[in-house]
Design an enzyme around this catalytic site. Structure first.
Site, PDB file in Angstrom:
ATOM      1  N   THR A 270       0.811  -0.912   0.243  1.00 23.76           N
ATOM      2  CA  THR A 270      -0.261   0.153   0.175  1.00 23.76           C
ATOM      3  C   THR A 270       0.996   1.461  -0.267  1.00 23.76           C
ATOM      4  O   THR A 270       0.219   1.941  -0.737  1.00 23.76           O
ATOM      5  CB  THR A 270      -0.773  -0.267   1.346  1.00 23.76           C
ATOM      6  OG1 THR A 270      -1.283  -1.033   1.064  1.00 23.76           O
ATOM      7  CG2 THR A 270      -1.861   0.918   1.489  1.00 23.76           C
TER       8      THR A 270
ATOM      9  N   ASP B 169       2.055  -7.262  -3.464  1.00 20.36           N
ATOM     10  CA  ASP B 169       1.463  -7.117  -2.632  1.00 20.36           C
ATOM     11  C   ASP B 169       1.720  -8.311  -2.049  1.00 20.36           C
ATOM     12  O   ASP B 169       1.950  -9.420  -2.331  1.00 20.36           O
ATOM     13  CB  ASP B 169       0.408  -7.860  -2.723  1.00 20.36           C
ATOM     14  CG  ASP B 169      -1.183  -7.619  -1.552  1.00 20.36           C
ATOM     15  OD1 ASP B 169      -1.834  -6.862  -1.112  1.00 20.36           O
ATOM     16  OD2 ASP B 169      -0.472  -8.337  -0.599  1.00 20.36           O
TER      17      ASP B 169
HETATM   18  N1  ASP Z   1      -2.064  -6.102   1.414  1.00 15.72           N
HETATM   19  C1  ASP Z   1      -0.562  -5.148   0.960  1.00 15.72           C
HETATM   20  C2  ASP Z   1       0.472  -6.177   1.804  1.00 15.72           C
HETATM   21  O1  ASP Z   1       0.787  -6.335   2.919  1.00 15.72           O
HETATM   22  C3  ASP Z   1      -1.418  -4.555   2.843  1.00 15.72           C
HETATM   23  C4  ASP Z   1      -0.193  -3.383   2.255  1.00 15.72           C
HETATM   24  O2  ASP Z   1       0.529  -2.652   2.177  1.00 15.72           O
HETATM   25  O3  ASP Z   1      -0.339  -3.427   4.265  1.00 15.72           O
HETATM   26  O4  ASP Z   1       0.629  -6.020   0.614  1.00 15.72           O
END
Ligand code: ASP
Length: 344
Positions: A15, A59
């Protein structure tokens, strides 16, 4: 005059490096070359910054040892050019990657600070800017012309943690991580307050060593009341099984049923290491404290003490991947290699 520190940012995905497309509401990776435009505050930091991005940012649910090796190799190939490293990573599996990297580097003399965010960088209430700016400040912080801290850490929501002591505790709060068994290494308030007495001893004079991690067939088995013989038998019979992390109850306790004890014994006889860790968030395994762990101690299970599950998994992968050099797995597992456990 003191040299201005140089920081390398490695963007892997997650994110923190995303922007919301307000027309579609979809999150997309932003072009890292335009980082100064997105975060003009970076111009005011007392360091120079370079950034490298994964070709395809991911991700963090898609992270695996291949990516850990890529991150580690990127750090090693820039080791002499940079004074500190900031790795931007999704928070979901950050504790695993950061723990793995902590084991992979021996004699580290520069900081590797992982950070991420719960909200993307362009969002009004984003935590991304603060996390990134302070992570860079920490990586660039020097004392007597040397990095103040020289270990692998996670910085999130005003706190700096030893990476291999962390676990993700919240999917929605800005305070997404905790280090239940080890104190915070720094706190960011009006001032950056380093708790230096909790740092690992620095090794400025020794050459840094990188040992990689390969994929192995290891299993994480979380015990629960009523777990069946058929299931455990099936899991332990996995072909080419390399190791088991047993998430046991409380201070490392497990059922005393004959079938369970026999399965553990047979598995150990096949030279498959079994580590006993606790499924409690905080506290330590004390093998032999209760009758329900006395047999485990007697048969030679490895004591995970107060290690996190994330650190136990990555430590086992690290030791198995480098078994030619790191021969005595049980002794090494039960010792603190990078400050990840407190043996009693
Ligand atoms: N789903 C994302 C990831 O772990 C959540 C984040 O970036 O915190 O890549």
């Amino acid at each position: 005059m003191a040299k201005i520190p140089h920081i390398l940012i490695i963007y892997t995905g997650g994110t923190i490096g995303m922007m919301r497309d307000y027309k579609t509401n979809v999150l997309k990776a932003f072009d890292f070359d335009r980082i100064y435009k997105r975060i003009p505050e970076l111009n005011h930091l007392d360091c120079t910054i370079d950034s490298i991005s994964f070709d395809d940012p991911i991700d963090s649910s898609n992270m695996n040892p291949f990516h850990w090796n890529t991150i580690a190799e990127t750090i090693l190939s820039n080791y002499n050019k940079a004074d500190g490293f900031v790795v931007l990573h999704g928070s979901d599996t950050m504790a695993y990657t950061a723990s793995a990297i902590s084991f992979m580097f021996k004699n580290l003399s520069k900081p590797i600070i992982f950070t991420g965010s719960q909200l993307p960088i362009g969002d009004l209430r984003t935590d991304a800017k603060e996390n990134m700016i302070t992570a860079i400040e920490i990586a660039a912080n020097q004392f007597n012309d040397k990095p103040t801290i020289a270990e692998v850490c996670i910085y999130f929501e005003y706190k700096l943690y030893r990476a291999n002591r962390t676990t993700k505790i919240s999917a929605e709060q800005f305070e997404a991580f905790d280090s239940p068994n080890y104190p915070d290494l720094a706190e960011s308030g009006v001032h950056l307050k380093f708790n230096k007495h909790y740092f690992l001893a620095h090794t400025y004079n020794e050459k840094v060593i990188l040992r990689k991690i390969n994929n192995k067939n290891i299993v994480l088995l979380k015990l629960f009341p009523g777990i069946s013989q058929a299931v455990v038998k099936h899991i332990f019979a996995t072909p080419n099984l390399d190791g088991i992390i047993l998430e046991a109850f409380g201070s490392g306790n497990a059922p005393t049923s004959d079938w369970f004890i026999d399965l553990l014994k047979e598995t150990l006889k096949r030279n498959i290491p079994i580590v006993d860790v606790t499924q409690c968030v905080a506290g330590s395994v004390v093998l032999g404290k209760y009758e329900t762990s006395a047999k485990l101690l007697e048969m030679g299970l490895i004591n995970g003490y107060d290690i996190t599950t994330e650190a136990a998994l990555t430590k086992m992968l690290y030791l198995l991947s480098n078994a030619d050099e790191l021969t005595d797995l049980k002794t090494l597992f039960e010792s603190s290699l990078r400050g990840e456990i407190t043996p009693i």
